[in-house]
Design an enzyme around this catalytic site. Structure first.
Site, mmCIF file in Angstrom:
data_model
loop_
_atom_site.group_PDB
_atom_site.id
_atom_site.type_symbol
_atom_site.label_atom_id
_atom_site.label_comp_id
_atom_site.label_asym_id
_atom_site.label_seq_id
_atom_site.Cartn_x
_atom_site.Cartn_y
_atom_site.Cartn_z
ATOM 1 N N HIS A 118 73.435 21.390 38.662
ATOM 2 C CA HIS A 118 72.119 21.232 38.550
ATOM 3 C C HIS A 118 72.021 22.373 36.880
ATOM 4 O O HIS A 118 70.752 22.413 36.230
ATOM 5 C CB HIS A 118 71.265 21.484 39.519
ATOM 6 C CG HIS A 118 69.629 21.521 39.311
ATOM 7 N ND1 HIS A 118 68.450 20.942 39.606
ATOM 8 C CD2 HIS A 118 69.264 22.779 39.158
ATOM 9 C CE1 HIS A 118 67.780 21.120 39.465
ATOM 10 N NE2 HIS A 118 67.712 22.528 38.931
ATOM 11 N N GLU A 119 71.759 23.480 37.150
ATOM 12 C CA GLU A 119 71.814 24.619 36.543
ATOM 13 C C GLU A 119 72.761 24.780 34.993
ATOM 14 O O GLU A 119 71.641 25.058 34.253
ATOM 15 C CB GLU A 119 72.101 26.185 37.220
ATOM 16 C CG GLU A 119 71.477 26.587 38.162
ATOM 17 C CD GLU A 119 70.179 26.194 38.649
ATOM 18 O OE1 GLU A 119 69.141 26.821 36.802
ATOM 19 O OE2 GLU A 119 69.300 26.072 39.246
ATOM 20 N N HIS A 160 69.781 22.160 32.638
ATOM 21 C CA HIS A 160 69.006 23.291 32.421
ATOM 22 C C HIS A 160 69.212 23.585 31.192
ATOM 23 O O HIS A 160 69.047 24.346 30.003
ATOM 24 C CB HIS A 160 68.520 24.287 32.907
ATOM 25 C CG HIS A 160 67.557 23.807 34.340
ATOM 26 N ND1 HIS A 160 66.877 22.807 34.229
ATOM 27 C CD2 HIS A 160 67.898 23.886 36.009
ATOM 28 C CE1 HIS A 160 66.134 22.497 35.070
ATOM 29 N NE2 HIS A 160 66.392 23.768 36.118
ATOM 30 N N HIS A 167 69.848 21.976 28.169
ATOM 31 C CA HIS A 167 69.035 21.776 27.662
ATOM 32 C C HIS A 167 68.123 22.396 26.943
ATOM 33 O O HIS A 167 67.878 22.353 25.579
ATOM 34 C CB HIS A 167 67.731 21.436 28.690
ATOM 35 C CG HIS A 167 66.429 19.786 28.079
ATOM 36 N ND1 HIS A 167 65.385 19.593 29.487
ATOM 37 C CD2 HIS A 167 66.095 19.941 27.498
ATOM 38 C CE1 HIS A 167 64.457 19.100 28.634
ATOM 39 N NE2 HIS A 167 64.893 19.421 27.882
#
Length: 608
Positions: A392-393, A396, A399
């Site tokens: 998940h991190e 980020h 991105h």
């Protein structure tokens, strides 16, 4: 890594498991140099006040300086705060963080005149200024975004009055926060081992996950009995915050509080309404999941306090960090070679602070400054949940990496509306990989249960919250009072609708609205559900279409904040003004249900 009962000191963590903040500043002395630079630029930007309308050159100079000032300030603040996060007991970095926070306040105070001054320029005159200075073409979207708010901006004296009441307007949230975090005290309950333990908000979900149903029920009843003692006070606080939202919307000439909240992201009301309508249309799937949960738990009645206990017996899935990294890299192969290359760099080049140590900030996040690569803070434990958190991190982080590499500073920052897409998509691809490669029946069931709970908690539950928010704001706009009894009545109706006839909707849950802090940040929760839906839909496209979908997605990551979020997502392949992405996400949920029913040998009523 650390198998001992005591946490290691920061100095005991091997270098390969620490992030490399030297990539931001090689030393604290270099940080001090930028602090001096920021202070100098504050004085420079102040000197430009009152000059923006004089010429295109004056306007351009101010906007360029604003970018340089905020970019440097970001770097100063990020370094200080992340150094403190390594060890919050370190007084050196406590002091640096305090100084950076104070300096940041000075910066944004010095910049506060720019937007009102631009808005004060006549529209035709602003066009002439832009035409006279070619360098302003870079700021065209920024200026459009500022002037888009013009119909909802008041006169200077009126804006000054609204600014002065800002502290009063934040009072309901502060009052709720103090009541919820400081003053409310919960009773002792008896845990699984027969020990008296204090109930806290932090322990509440742990108790609801207990295999001992008595513990679940006792925690549930104790929590809501406590909130029940304050129900009228909290109702008055929530009513006040809703009235605040309605007041601001009316004062700024918006049609409703909901439209006012959506305006900042340039999101049409249809997006919000489609989410609720489409999830409502698919509630039979949620009811089917509730029926499955009831059967798998072997219960005659399923109560609200039975919603969090795993329906699959816990299985041993110890996943060391190195194994998690290898699994994530393999799972994200569908995103292509370039994504894989950047991901590998992130794992091997000081982006990630992996393990817990004394004084380290808890939880996980991705953060960084425009001028360097992104960073990820973890407190890694060897389990499935932490592997998903890492994926998940890193979503980020990549991105931010692609955005910063491909966008100028002005347009690199992306909005909250799209922020969760990249992170949730990584989780979806990881889950797909695990389900494809896991042959052990118990582990497959555990993983499916984990994923279904994400759907329940993010897509169904957050949409129910969004529907409640819309309802209570509409009631105030119709001059109807928000009393504790009415709030509880409306909230109960939603729970009955969302959970179906197989669920015993206990009377205590009627008060759940009283403990949800998100309701004090108006119309925010729907973004969890839309982001989850968009990510699930995009992951499905990537797996089914391959390269064309990958290219669209990578272009989305590279776009940062260069366009409005709905436009960015549409180019990526999801039209959030349509119900289709939500339907696609819910089709994945349907597949998971069917897989779990087959593995468990349980039949539930089929859904359309």
């Amino acid at each position: 890594m650390n198998k001992n009962k005591t946490l290691p000191k920061r100095s005991e963590i091997p270098a390969e498991f620490k992030w490399r903040l030297e990539d931001i500043y090689p030393s604290d002395e270099a940080w001090e140099e930028d602090v001096k630079k920021v202070k100098e630029m504050i004085e420079q930007i102040k000197s430009k006040q009152g000059t923006l309308a004089q010429s295109g050159k004056h306007l351009l100079d101010a906007l360029v300086l604003q970018d340089e000032l905020t970019k440097t300030m970001d770097q100063v603040y990020v370094y200080a705060r992340m150094r403190r996060d390594e060890d919050n007991t370190n007084s050196t970095y406590q002091a640096l963080t305090d100084r950076a926070t104070s300096l940041s306040t000075q910066v944004y105070s010095a910049l506060s005149y720019i937007q009102p001054e631009i808005l004060a320029i006549d529209s035709e005159e602003l066009k002439k200024l832009q035409a006279s200075e070619p360098g302003l073409e870079h700021y065209r979207k920024l200026l459009e975004e500022i002037t888009r708010f013009k119909p909802h901006t008041l006169s200077a004296p009126e804006e000054a009055i609204l600014a002065q009441v800002g502290e009063l307007a934040s009072a309901p949230g502060k009052i709720f926060g103090m009541l919820n975090n400081a003053d409310i005290k919960f009773p002792m309950i008896t845990n699984e081992n027969g020990e008296e333990v204090e109930l806290t908000k932090g322990r509440y979900i742990q108790f609801l996950e207990s295999k001992d149903r008595r513990v679940r029920r006792e925690a549930f009843e104790a929590l809501y009995a406590t909130y029940g003692k304050h129900r009228n006070t909290i109702a008055a606080t929530l009513a006040s915050v809703v009235k605040r939202d309605v007041f601001y919307a009316r004062t700024r000439k918006y049609e409703s509080a909901l439209k006012a909240a959506l305006f900042a992201d340039n999101v049409d009301l249809s997006v919000y309404d489609n989410l609720i309508a489409t999830v409502r249309e698919h509630l039979p799937l949620m009811h089917r999941y509730v029926a499955l949960r009831k059967k798998m738990l072997g219960l005659d009645e399923l109560h609200m306090y039975d919603l969090y206990v795993p329906i699959v017996k816990e299985v041993e899935m110890e996943i060391p960090y190195e194994q998690a990294v290898a699994t994530i890299k393999e799972a994200l192969r569908p995103l292509g070679e370039d994504y894989g290359r950047v991901l590998e760099t992130g794992f091997t080049s000081g982006w990630i602070d992996v393990y817990e140590n004394e004084g380290k900030t808890s939880g996980a996040y991705s953060w960084g400054a425009y001028t360097t690569h992104p960073y990820v803070l973890m407190n890694y434990q060897d389990n499935v949940n932490n592997m998903f958190t890492l994926a998940h991190e890193m979503g980020h982080a990549l991105h931010s990496y692609y955005s910063n590499k491909n966008q100028p500073y002005t347009y690199a920052d992306y909005t909250i509306f799209v922020a969760e897409v990249a992170s949730t998509l990584n989780e979806a691809l990881l889950m797909h990989h695990l389900l494809k490669t896991t042959t052990d029946k118990a582990q497959r069931m555990y993983l499916i249960n984990y994923y279904m709970e994400q759907f329940r908690g993010t897509l169904f539950r957050q949409t129910m919250f969004a529907e409640f928010e819309k309802l209570i704001h509409a009631k105030v706009e119709q001059d109807e009072p928000l009393t504790a009894d009415r709030l509880s009545e409306w909230y109960r109706e939603l729970n009955v609708a969302y959970h179906g006839k197989e669920m015993v909707v206990d009377s205590q849950i009627d008060l759940e609205w009283a403990r949800i802090p998100h309701f004090y940040n108006n119309f925010y929760v729907y973004k969890y559900a839309t982001g989850f839906s968009a990510a699930t839909s995009l992951a499905k496209q990537i797996l089914e279409e391959g390269q064309p979908a990958v290219e669209r997605y990578l272009n989305f990551l590279k776009s940062g904040g260069s366009d409005y979020p709905l436009n960015l997502l549409k180019k990526a392949g999801v039209d959030m003004t349509s119900p289709e992405p939500i339907r696609e996400a819910l089709s994945v949920f349907r597949d998971l249900l069917e897989q779990m029913e087959e593995l468990a040998g349980i039949q539930t009523p089929s859904t359309p």
